[in-house]
Design a protein around this motif. Structure first.
Motif, PDB file in Angstrom:
ATOM      1  N   TYR A 112     -37.800 -52.272  29.507  1.00 44.67           N
ATOM      2  CA  TYR A 112     -37.889 -53.091  28.308  1.00 44.67           C
ATOM      3  C   TYR A 112     -39.237 -52.881  27.622  1.00 44.67           C
ATOM      4  CZ  TYR A 112     -33.651 -55.737  29.445  1.00 44.67           C
ATOM      5  OH  TYR A 112     -32.361 -56.106  29.690  1.00 44.67           O
ATOM      6  N   SER A 113     -39.251 -53.098  26.310  1.00 41.23           N
ATOM      7  CA  SER A 113     -40.512 -53.042  25.569  1.00 41.23           C
ATOM      8  C   SER A 113     -41.346 -54.276  25.927  1.00 41.23           C
ATOM      9  CB  SER A 113     -40.239 -53.038  24.067  1.00 41.23           C
ATOM     10  OG  SER A 113     -39.780 -54.321  23.643  1.00 41.23           O
ATOM     11  N   PRO A 114     -42.653 -54.251  25.660  1.00 45.59           N
ATOM     12  CA  PRO A 114     -43.473 -55.438  25.934  1.00 45.59           C
ATOM     13  C   PRO A 114     -42.941 -56.697  25.262  1.00 45.59           C
ATOM     14  CG  PRO A 114     -44.874 -53.555  25.488  1.00 45.59           C
ATOM     15  CD  PRO A 114     -43.466 -53.123  25.201  1.00 45.59           C
ATOM     16  N   GLU A 115     -42.453 -56.575  24.027  1.00 44.78           N
ATOM     17  CA  GLU A 115     -41.933 -57.747  23.320  1.00 44.78           C
ATOM     18  C   GLU A 115     -40.636 -58.248  23.945  1.00 44.78           C
ATOM     19  OE1 GLU A 115     -43.167 -59.691  20.925  1.00 44.78           O
ATOM     20  OE2 GLU A 115     -45.031 -58.564  21.118  1.00 44.78           O
ATOM     21  N   GLU A 116     -39.785 -57.332  24.370  1.00 47.07           N
ATOM     22  CA  GLU A 116     -38.539 -57.734  25.031  1.00 47.07           C
ATOM     23  C   GLU A 116     -38.829 -58.446  26.340  1.00 47.07           C
ATOM     24  OE1 GLU A 116     -35.285 -54.351  23.625  1.00 47.07           O
ATOM     25  OE2 GLU A 116     -36.735 -53.856  25.196  1.00 47.07           O
ATOM     26  N   LEU A 117     -39.763 -57.911  27.124  1.00 46.06           N
ATOM     27  CA  LEU A 117     -40.138 -58.555  28.390  1.00 46.06           C
ATOM     28  C   LEU A 117     -40.732 -59.932  28.139  1.00 46.06           C
ATOM     29  CD1 LEU A 117     -40.561 -58.592  31.448  1.00 46.06           C
ATOM     30  CD2 LEU A 117     -42.682 -57.297  31.102  1.00 46.06           C
ATOM     31  N   ARG A 156     -48.008 -54.236  28.405  1.00 46.31           N
ATOM     32  CA  ARG A 156     -48.404 -52.840  28.253  1.00 46.31           C
ATOM     33  C   ARG A 156     -48.667 -52.486  26.790  1.00 46.31           C
ATOM     34  NH1 ARG A 156     -46.890 -49.699  32.842  1.00 46.31           N
ATOM     35  NH2 ARG A 156     -45.284 -50.679  34.128  1.00 46.31           N
ATOM     36  N   TYR A 157     -49.628 -51.580  26.593  1.00 44.49           N
ATOM     37  CA  TYR A 157     -49.782 -50.975  25.277  1.00 44.49           C
ATOM     38  C   TYR A 157     -48.535 -50.136  25.023  1.00 44.49           C
ATOM     39  CZ  TYR A 157     -51.405 -47.885  21.589  1.00 44.49           C
ATOM     40  OH  TYR A 157     -51.513 -47.177  20.420  1.00 44.49           O
ATOM     41  N   LYS A 197     -46.404 -46.553  28.877  1.00 47.72           N
ATOM     42  CA  LYS A 197     -45.356 -45.619  29.311  1.00 47.72           C
ATOM     43  C   LYS A 197     -45.695 -44.191  28.894  1.00 47.72           C
ATOM     44  CE  LYS A 197     -41.756 -49.147  29.143  1.00 47.72           C
ATOM     45  NZ  LYS A 197     -40.495 -49.597  28.498  1.00 47.72           N
ATOM     46  N   ALA A 198     -46.251 -44.035  27.697  1.00 50.37           N
ATOM     47  CA  ALA A 198     -46.630 -42.694  27.243  1.00 50.37           C
ATOM     48  C   ALA A 198     -47.711 -42.104  28.147  1.00 50.37           C
ATOM     49  CB  ALA A 198     -47.123 -42.757  25.799  1.00 50.37           C
TER      50      ALA A 198
END
Length: 314
Positions: A112-117, A156-157, A197-198
């Motif tokens: 999940y993206s940081p916003e989704e989490l 996370r960034y 993640k990158a």
């Protein structure tokens, strides 16, 4: 790409009334329920819930819980929840098991993206009056607790920028942590739980270039070491989420006795996102369609519901 097939502008009032007719009187018309809600997206399902409660002064999910049974009831009710609430419920169930199912927590924090989490964590607090980190800390211990609390607690960034020098150096740190006489889990936890993640993908690429194989192949899973198993899952989720989900589904369908919990979780959570790509990977890996495999290993209304979410049309 989603597998869900939904009309553009259905009437939530008409849907609510049709569902009410399906659950009224003797017996429940499961086919009607499937025909409606398995063809509605998250916004449409939310509007149906609002319309149903306004017209009948009753929570639709609670009514469905009382009318349906078994795996079908669980799948339908999870599907009817808002996505963040659904994930919060899944996380709570996973945490409260006798042995915490780290896969659910790892999926949320690494796919999940940081916003989704963050949305899931907010939903979790609203539903259970505890933070997810608090419950994880109470139901796990040792290095597994360190890892899962760190994964969930990090925002996370989410950008694409990568520090090549850092990727190169941390690939060496990970190699030394994994290949030493004793695996240094603190260093692995620090890197996996804090980097974007990158940045992690760049580190994994450096690792493969330097040591001739992927980090997941070097990090051999030990059934007795839950933390390493969770790290292995985290690496898979970050490196290739679609491949991870395909493997999870294949395992759920191939084990003696289908793992319906896993089957429901993946299909319900990915049907509006990327289940089409997961289906394609499954076919490439097994030479049979996921629809066929699900149809073979499930039955009744549960089977019909999952197949409809998979985009299967009679």
């Amino acid at each position: 790409m989603a597998t869900l097939i939904a009309p553009k502008h259905p009437s939530p009032v008409a849907d609510a009334e049709a569902i009410r007719n399906a659950v009224q009187g003797l017996g429940t018309n499961e086919k009607t329920i499937i025909a409606i809600i398995a063809h509605r997206n998250a916004v449409q399902r939310k509007l149906i819930r609002y319309a149903y409660e306004e017209i009948y002064q009753e929570d639709l999910v609670k009514r469905l819980e009382s009318e349906l049974t078994g795996e079908f009831e669980k799948a339908v009710c999870r599907w009817m929840l808002e996505p963040a609430d659904r994930d919060a419920v899944s996380a709570n169930v996973a945490i409260k098991q006798l042995t915490c199912d780290h896969r659910v927590i790892t999926e949320l924090s690494c796919i999940y993206s940081p916003e989704e989490l963050l949305a899931v964590k907010r939903a979790y607090q609203a539903l259970y009056k505890h933070s997810m980190e608090e419950d994880l800390a109470a139901h796990t211990s040792g290095d597994l607790r360190k890892l899962l609390v760190a994964l969930v607690g990090t925002y996370r960034y989410d950008g694409d920028e990568v520090n090549g020098k850092l990727a190169n150096s941390e690939a060496k740190v990970l190699h030394n942590a994994i290949k030493g006489e004793v695996i240094v889990q603190d260093e692995i936890i620090r890197i996996v739980s804090t980097r974007s993640k990158a940045q992690l993908m760049a580190t994994f690429n450096c690792y493969k270039a330097q040591y001739g194989t992927s980090i997941t192949k070097h990090l051999v899973e030990d059934p007795a070491n839950q933390c390493l198993a969770a790290v292995h899952t985290a690496l898979q989720c970050i490196n290739n989420p679609l491949k991870y989900y395909e493997k999870v589904l294949r395992s759920a369908l191939n084990k003696p006795g289908t793992d319906e919990d896993v089957l429901t979780r993946v299909i319900v959570t990915r049907a509006e996102k990327d289940l089409k790509e997961i289906k394609d990977l499954y076919y490439k890996r097994t030479s049979q369609s996921l629809d066929h495999a699900v149809g073979k290993d499930t039955s009744g209304d549960y089977k019909s519901f999952l197949l409809t979410l998979l985009g299967h049309q009679d």
